[in-house]
Design a protein around this motif. Structure first.
Motif: not given
Length: 544
Positions: A441-455
């Motif tokens: 779950r942490a890895a998936a959420w990290g992919r989300f926040t990685r994309n969140f700041v850019v998108q």
């Protein structure tokens, strides 16, 4: 000057305030007199303060009144409630109230009287909420950026209402011709001939005489009975099958999707008087990107774009922001090497020219991997080279990913914050299975926040692009909103303007100038070019 509006049941309570928030005047205006009164005050360039643009603005547009600026309190409240930079504000700490409720489910239309909609609760005071929001911004760590975000979000709400009011020109005849050519003539309450022929073929090839390919359960059972080890009916899994039924099945799924999403029923429901009027939802996605609450405006398939035809004597100007998210990442991270690549009209080719990779495809997949966290396939293979060539950019998204993995909040460039990750903390009493699940779950959420700041920052750039372009279009030509060049369509990083043919080249210039201005508004003098490809065309399908 700010002018707040509030319905009272018998009219509209209006209060005027100076830029410091001090009240200057108050009165009640009859609802029938409001459009004319607003039109009279609009040359003073006030910022109209109201609960929901989707509620207040459409009836004004129907009366021929366009406003330049507003504060959409509900959209701004949602941002400030969650913004990390305003976390210490009274607004952020307060219990949830009426301002946290979604906007009314039914969006006002041009035919609505202003007060046909249910008025807000008595405690839904726009002036009190506006002051609370001003205090939250004033106390924020970076009030300049956060204030720009709120202004851009409010302008986006105006644009959404104006695009629905103007409508996207649409040819019913051309749409019907496309559907008939691809599917066969329309048959009420039955599949068109092409789809029915494909069903017959599938039943024969899969030895399933009663197969209904529209039923996932039925189709999955037929595939498994035919000896295929499939767990779903997704086209990606079906493509891995080596069987004569694959080609007609994929064709059926494609044509069936066209029929259900943009077929004759869609045409009957959504196109009136030669216009498609979608319901956009600004800020409808957690990143700040828009959503659609009807008509599927954010997914118009290429097959029907030839039906998007301008009025006689008019043209479309279509603009597409090139490689927007990589350019945003270069600007946010301050990566000088990536910024130099971003000065090229084709940023991926700029990366090739810099020596980071050998081919444009490698650059594209490498950047997608950086932004979305890809670790496999071509994205994973290119990742070490991207990290070496653009270390600051990769460190920026990696830091956002690590923050997400720890359950921390991340924010866009202007200050929209992500939801916190829940249940991602380390628990030494957890079992090994529970720990692995938490790690996943942490890895998936990290992919989300990685994309969140850019998108999310790309969405902010798009809002500023639209706002700048909207101002320029209003200065062109003469007459009402729909008599001048005006925005009619938005799709994340693509815009369409409907314009008198003689002004098309002026609109092309405005498209490019607005993109450059949006970059300066967000990032100042960062040397990243926000390139847009622009074309003046006689139908939407000609732009690609």
């Amino acid at each position: 000057m700010h002018i707040a509006l509030r319905s009272t049941g018998g009219g509209v309570a209006v209060t005027e305030h100076d830029d410091d928030g001090q009240q200057l005047a108050a009165q009640v205006i009859a609802e029938t007199d409001l459009p004319a009164w607003i039109a009279e005050r609009e040359p003073e360039r006030p910022r109209w303060v109201w609960s929901d643009t989707a509620r207040w603005y459409p009836p004004l547009l129907a009366a021929g009144v366009r406003v330049e600026r507003c504060v959409d309190l509900r959209l701004c409240h949602a941002i400030l409630r969650n913004a990390a930079s305003a976390a210490s504000s009274e607004l952020a700490a307060a219990a949830r109230d009426a301002w946290d409720c979604p906007a009314p489910a039914r969006v006002a239309t041009a035919s609505d009287a202003l007060f046909d909609l249910e008025p807000p609760p008595d405690d839904d005071d726009p002036v009190a909420e506006w002051r609370r929001q001003r205090d939250a911004v004033a106390g924020a760590a970076d009030q300049g950026r956060l204030g720009l975000l709120l202004a851009a979000e409010s302008v986006g709400a105006l644009v959404a209402a104006e695009m629905r009011f103007a409508g996207l020109p649409w040819s019913v005849e051309e749409h019907d011709r496309v559907l008939t050519a691809m599917l066969g003539p329309r048959i009420p309450n039955a599949r068109p001939a092409r789809l029915e022929a494909l069903v017959d073929r599938l039943r024969e090839l899969l030895d399933a005489p009663a197969l209904n390919p529209d039923s996932q359960q039925d189709l999955l059972k037929a595939l498994q009975n035919a000896g295929f080890r499939v767990e779903s009916t997704s086209k990606w899994e079906i493509r891995e099958i080596d069987h004569p039924a694959v080609e007609p099945l994929l064709e059926y799924k494609s044509l069936s999707r066209l029929l259900s999403a943009n077929g004759w029923h869609w045409l009957d429901e959504w196109v009136r008087d030669g216009r498609f009027r979608p319901v956009y939802v600004p800020g409808g996605v957690v990143t700040g990107r828009w959503a659609s609450d009807g008509g599927g405006a954010l997914q118009l398939p290429k097959q029907v774009r030839s039906a998007v035809v301008p009025d006689p004597g008019w043209r479309f100007v279509v603009a597409d922001a090139s490689q927007l998210e990589p350019r945003v990442l270069a600007a946010m991270s301050g990566d000088r090497a990536m910024a130099r690549a971003g000065q090229a009209s084709d940023m991926y080719q700029g990366m090739v020219d810099s020596g980071a990779v050998e081919t444009r495809e490698q650059a594209k997949y490498g950047m997608l991997g950086a932004i979305y966290g890809g670790t496999t396939g071509e994205s994973g293979r290119m990742r070490p080279r991207i990290e070496k060539a653009f270390p600051a950019a990769m460190a920026f998204v990696e830091a956002a990913a690590r923050a997400g993995e720890h359950g921390d909040v991340v924010s866009t460039w202007l200050g929209r914050s992500s939801p916190p990750g829940e249940g991602l903390g380390y628990d030494e009493t957890a079992s090994e299975v529970q720990k692995r699940r938490t790690q996943q779950r942490a890895a998936a959420w990290g992919r989300f926040t990685r994309n969140f700041v850019v998108q999310g920052t790309a969405a902010e750039w798009a809002l500023c692009w639209m706002g700048s372009l909207r101002r320029r279009l209003w200065d062109m030509g003469s007459g009402s909103l729909v008599e001048k060049p005006h925005l009619v369509f938005f799709l994340h990083d693509e815009l369409i303007v409907h314009t008198p043919a003689e002004l098309a080249e002026d609109v092309v210039v405005a498209m490019r100038e607005s993109a450059a201005e949006a970059g300066r508004l967000l990032f100042g003098g960062v040397p990243v070019e926000f390139a847009v490809s622009v074309a003046a065309v006689d139908r939407y399908s000609d732009a690609k």
